[in-house]
Design an enzyme around this catalytic site. Structure first.
Site, short mmCIF file in Angstrom:
data_model
loop_
_atom_site.label_atom_id
_atom_site.label_comp_id
_atom_site.label_asym_id
_atom_site.label_seq_id
_atom_site.Cartn_x
_atom_site.Cartn_y
_atom_site.Cartn_z
N ILE A 31 39.73 123.14 31.75
CA ILE A 31 40.00 123.47 33.16
C ILE A 31 39.69 124.94 33.44
O ILE A 31 39.48 125.32 34.60
CB ILE A 31 41.46 123.13 33.50
N VAL A 96 48.64 124.56 24.04
CA VAL A 96 48.92 123.13 24.18
C VAL A 96 49.10 122.56 22.78
O VAL A 96 48.19 122.66 21.94
CB VAL A 96 47.79 122.39 24.92
N HIS A 100 43.42 120.28 19.38
CA HIS A 100 42.20 120.13 20.18
C HIS A 100 41.15 121.08 19.63
O HIS A 100 41.42 122.23 19.32
CB HIS A 100 42.45 120.42 21.66
P1 AMP Z 1 44.64 126.50 23.38
O1 AMP Z 1 44.94 127.83 24.02
O2 AMP Z 1 43.76 126.61 22.17
O3 AMP Z 1 45.90 125.71 23.14
O4 AMP Z 1 43.78 125.71 24.43
C1 AMP Z 1 44.33 125.00 25.50
C2 AMP Z 1 43.25 124.82 26.50
O5 AMP Z 1 43.62 123.79 27.39
C3 AMP Z 1 42.96 126.06 27.35
O6 AMP Z 1 41.61 126.46 27.15
C4 AMP Z 1 43.21 125.57 28.77
O7 AMP Z 1 42.31 126.12 29.71
C5 AMP Z 1 43.06 124.08 28.63
N1 AMP Z 1 43.76 123.26 29.61
C6 AMP Z 1 45.04 123.38 30.01
N2 AMP Z 1 45.35 122.43 30.90
C7 AMP Z 1 44.24 121.67 31.05
C8 AMP Z 1 43.91 120.53 31.85
N3 AMP Z 1 44.81 119.94 32.66
N4 AMP Z 1 42.66 120.02 31.77
C9 AMP Z 1 41.75 120.59 30.96
N5 AMP Z 1 41.99 121.67 30.19
C10 AMP Z 1 43.22 122.21 30.24
#
Ligand code: AMP
Length: 114
Positions: A31, A96, A100
């Site tokens: 996002i 998150v 991922h």
């Molecule tokens: P991390 O900081 O490695 O945990 O990455 C989490 C990622 O999730 C970040 O790059 C965010 O921009 C992404 N993110 C958070 N919410 C969403 C969402 N609803 N859809 C897509 N990406 C998201």
């Protein structure tokens, strides 16, 4: 950020721009993209961090890399190159808590990363 955020995307409870899906893996655009192509690749099974990966996840975790290569190839970045990153816990910037793989492509990526 919600622990269940990516499970909600898997369950189609919140929208996402999905670019790849198999029975066990989902890929969708970040996002807040940090490169022209920025896709998050997740297992459909909830695994909180890299620290929680067990031996019986070996195949599933391998599928994340198979997916990254397939998506990069599909978008034309396989030859030029791309980066995959997985952050673990707060010091690395994990926000998150459902593992991922970040797939980043389409610009020059500096090394070492910040
Ligand atoms: P991390 O900081 O490695 O945990 O990455 C989490 C990622 O999730 C970040 O790059 C965010 O921009 C992404 N993110 C958070 N919410 C969403 C969402 N609803 N859809 C897509 N990406 C998201």
């Amino acid at each position: 950020m919600s622990e269940d955020l990516f499970l909600k995307i898997i369950n189609r409870e919140i929208p996402a721009d999905i670019v790849y899906e198999t029975d066990s893996v989902l890929g969708f655009r970040d996002i807040n993209p940090q490169a022209p192509l920025h896709v998050l690749i997740i297992p459909k099974t909830h695994i909180r961090t890299i620290n929680d990966i067990r031996a019986d996840h070996t195949s599933l975790v391998g599928e994340l890399l198979i997916a990254a290569a397939a998506i990069a190839r599909e978008h034309g970045y396989a030859d030029d190159g791309y980066r995959v990153v997985m952050n673990c816990n707060e010091a690395a910037g994990q926000t998150v808590f459902h593992i991922h793989l970040h797939l980043l492509a389409g610009r020059n990526l500096n090394w070492p990363p910040g």
